[in-house]
Design an enzyme around this catalytic site. Structure first.
Site, mmCIF file in Angstrom:
data_model
loop_
_atom_site.group_PDB
_atom_site.id
_atom_site.type_symbol
_atom_site.label_atom_id
_atom_site.label_comp_id
_atom_site.label_asym_id
_atom_site.label_seq_id
_atom_site.Cartn_x
_atom_site.Cartn_y
_atom_site.Cartn_z
ATOM 1 N N GLU A 275 0.834 -1.204 0.000
ATOM 2 C CA GLU A 275 0.000 0.000 0.000
ATOM 3 C C GLU A 275 0.862 1.245 0.000
ATOM 4 O O GLU A 275 0.518 2.254 -0.634
ATOM 5 C CB GLU A 275 -0.913 -0.010 1.231
ATOM 6 C CG GLU A 275 -1.964 1.109 1.262
ATOM 7 C CD GLU A 275 -1.505 2.365 1.992
ATOM 8 O OE1 GLU A 275 -2.283 3.331 2.073
ATOM 9 O OE2 GLU A 275 -0.350 2.400 2.471
ATOM 10 N N GLU A 276 1.966 1.195 0.724
ATOM 11 C CA GLU A 276 2.824 2.365 0.855
ATOM 12 C C GLU A 276 3.494 2.765 -0.456
ATOM 13 O O GLU A 276 4.095 3.824 -0.560
ATOM 14 C CB GLU A 276 3.895 2.126 1.930
ATOM 15 C CG GLU A 276 3.352 1.881 3.327
ATOM 16 C CD GLU A 276 2.775 3.133 3.981
ATOM 17 O OE1 GLU A 276 2.740 4.184 3.313
ATOM 18 O OE2 GLU A 276 2.355 3.050 5.135
#
Length: 471
Positions: A275-276
């Site tokens: 996600e990052e």
């Protein structure tokens, strides 16, 4: 006489007990209050200690995707669902994909004075010290006209408005982040004459194999699925226990305790990787999910950072009343469900921008109603918020956001258990009925929802954007 009365009372009690509805597998139907009641702070902290221990086994003390710390996290989740009661209650799979990983260290100095700095995702290395004059970019650097001739210079650009990637025009160039105060100081110094700046970036860019973990109840309507998720990866700088170990653990604990109950609608628990790096795991999942399978999803619930130390109880602005950006039909219903639940347990909430900046983004793009909870990241807590929630005025909601200090001690356990019970309330409600959520048209041929575009260069998800007034 007394004996006969006692016997009758016991028989009556027995009859009442036997009349409680059960599912074919003998489990009682899920109810919000009963599911919430079995959730504990101790259990949350036990999982948090595990995730932190995984980061400490990693040579870089991180759970960034593809790292040892993250691989241990993925295995922990997968093995949890593949053993004991959970194995009989859920199906579970690892969804593999490959993505480019990037991490690095930076140094910034001007006229010999060093400034604290951090790495831009996907920034290449400078291969030693890069020394040049500083050049200021006008406004927020979101328009071509903001850029003067910067040939041979190091650009100073303010954050805000557009994606970081849009501020890196042309081929990817080395970059670093400094504080707004430091930037203002450099800008003031620049007005007095040319300013020599040194930038050093040492980075790693490599492809890494990683996994989403997807678990779904065997029971319940498999054609009307409640999906919930949070991301399992941290940034490279630290262990990421609030961001987003807190969301991961919150939905995990709900899943563990859901096995005590039956559900009418299937529930799918998703643990996203990378996600990052731009919502990569959730985007891959949606893009590879056939249209007919997307159509089986009734709604999506996202939980990213739910234990911030300087917390506020934020709810995604599904109806668009605060930020004029609404989710697909049904998102408003989800927002109001959370608002009403928090009021019932004694808390007001605040809306937070529904701008696609976490793993709900890919679901919005295909028209799936979505919602979720959030306790704040790099936003600054106001006096009004402190008066209601407590905490420290003028500080970030999470002072350790994307830093090495995002450990177990960084988490506000009171906010964490309150939000986890909020998750349980939503899951119990929608696992019982989705009659309040509008039915969607088939996905095939449907136009995608417009949300702010992503750029791979220097992408950092941001959670800024909250309504000032308490709802």
């Amino acid at each position: 006489m007394h004996l006969s009365t006692l016997t009758l009372s016991l028989l009556s009690l027995s009859a009442v007990t036997l009349s409680v509805p059960t599912s074919p597998n003998g489990l009682p139907p899920v109810e919000s209050n009963k599911l919430r009641r079995v959730l504990t702070r101790t259990a949350l902290l036990k999982h948090a200690d595990k995730l932190y221990s995984f980061s400490q086994q990693d040579p870089d003390n991180t759970r960034a995707f593809g790292s040892l710390g993250h691989d241990l996290t993925v295995d922990y989740l997968y093995n949890m669902f593949n053993s004991g009661e959970l194995k009989d209650y859920y199906t579970v799979e690892k969804q593999e994909f490959v993505h480019e990983f990037s991490y690095g260290t930076t140094k910034v100095a001007a006229e010999g004075e060093g400034y604290e700095s951090s790495y831009f995702t996907y920034s290449p290395s400078t291969k030693g010290d890069l020394k040049a004059e500083l050049g200021a970019v006008a406004n927020l650097g979101c328009e071509q006209s903001d850029y003067p001739d910067l040939s041979g210079k190091i650009a100073l650009v303010s954050r805000g408005s557009c994606e970081f990637g849009f501020k890196s025009i042309g081929p990817y160039v080395p970059g670093a982040m400094i504080s707004q105060d430091a930037g203002a100081t450099l800008l003031a110094d620049l007005t007095e004459g040319p300013l020599s700046v040194t930038l050093n970036v040492e980075s790693v860019l490599e492809n890494r194999t990683t996994h989403n973990v997807i678990a779904q109840t065997r029971g319940g309507d498999q054609n009307n699925v409640i999906v919930t998720g949070g991301h399992t990866d941290s940034v490279g700088a630290g262990p990421g226990i609030n961001d987003d170990g807190s969301g991961t653990i919150g939905i995990l604990e709900v899943a563990i305790n859901l096995v005590k109950f039956s559900v009418k609608n299937a529930v799918r628990f998703c643990f996203w990787s990378a996600e990052e790096f731009g919502l990569v795991g959730s985007t891959y999942y949606i893009e590879t999910l056939p249209a007919e399978e997307q159509d089986k999803i009734a709604l999506y619930l996202n939980f990213d950072m739910i234990a911030s130390p300087n917390y506020v109880y934020f709810v995604y602005d599904g109806d668009g009343s605060a930020f004029n950006v609404s989710g697909p039909p049904g998102s408003d219903v989800i927002e109001h469900l959370f608002e009403e639940h928090f009021l019932d347990v004694g808390w007001k909430t605040k809306p937070t921008a529904f701008n696609g900046r976490s793993d709900y983004g890919p679901f919005l793009e295909v028209g799936i109603p979505s919602g979720g909870l959030f306790t704040g990241a790099e936003g600054v807590k106001t006096e009004e918020e402190v008066a209601y929630y407590g905490g420290t005025v003028g500080e970030w909601y999470d002072p350790n956001y994307h830093k090495a200090g995002d450990t177990v001690k960084n988490c506000n356990v009171g906010a964490w258990i309150t939000n986890t019970k909020g998750i349980a309330h939503a899951i119990a409600t929608y696992a019982t009925s989705t009659e309040t959520i509008p039915k969607r048209a088939p996905t095939a041929g449907k136009a995608k929802r417009e949300i702010p575009p992503k750029r791979k260069a220097h992408l950092h998800h941001s959670h800024c954007g909250h309504e000032d007034l308490l709802a």
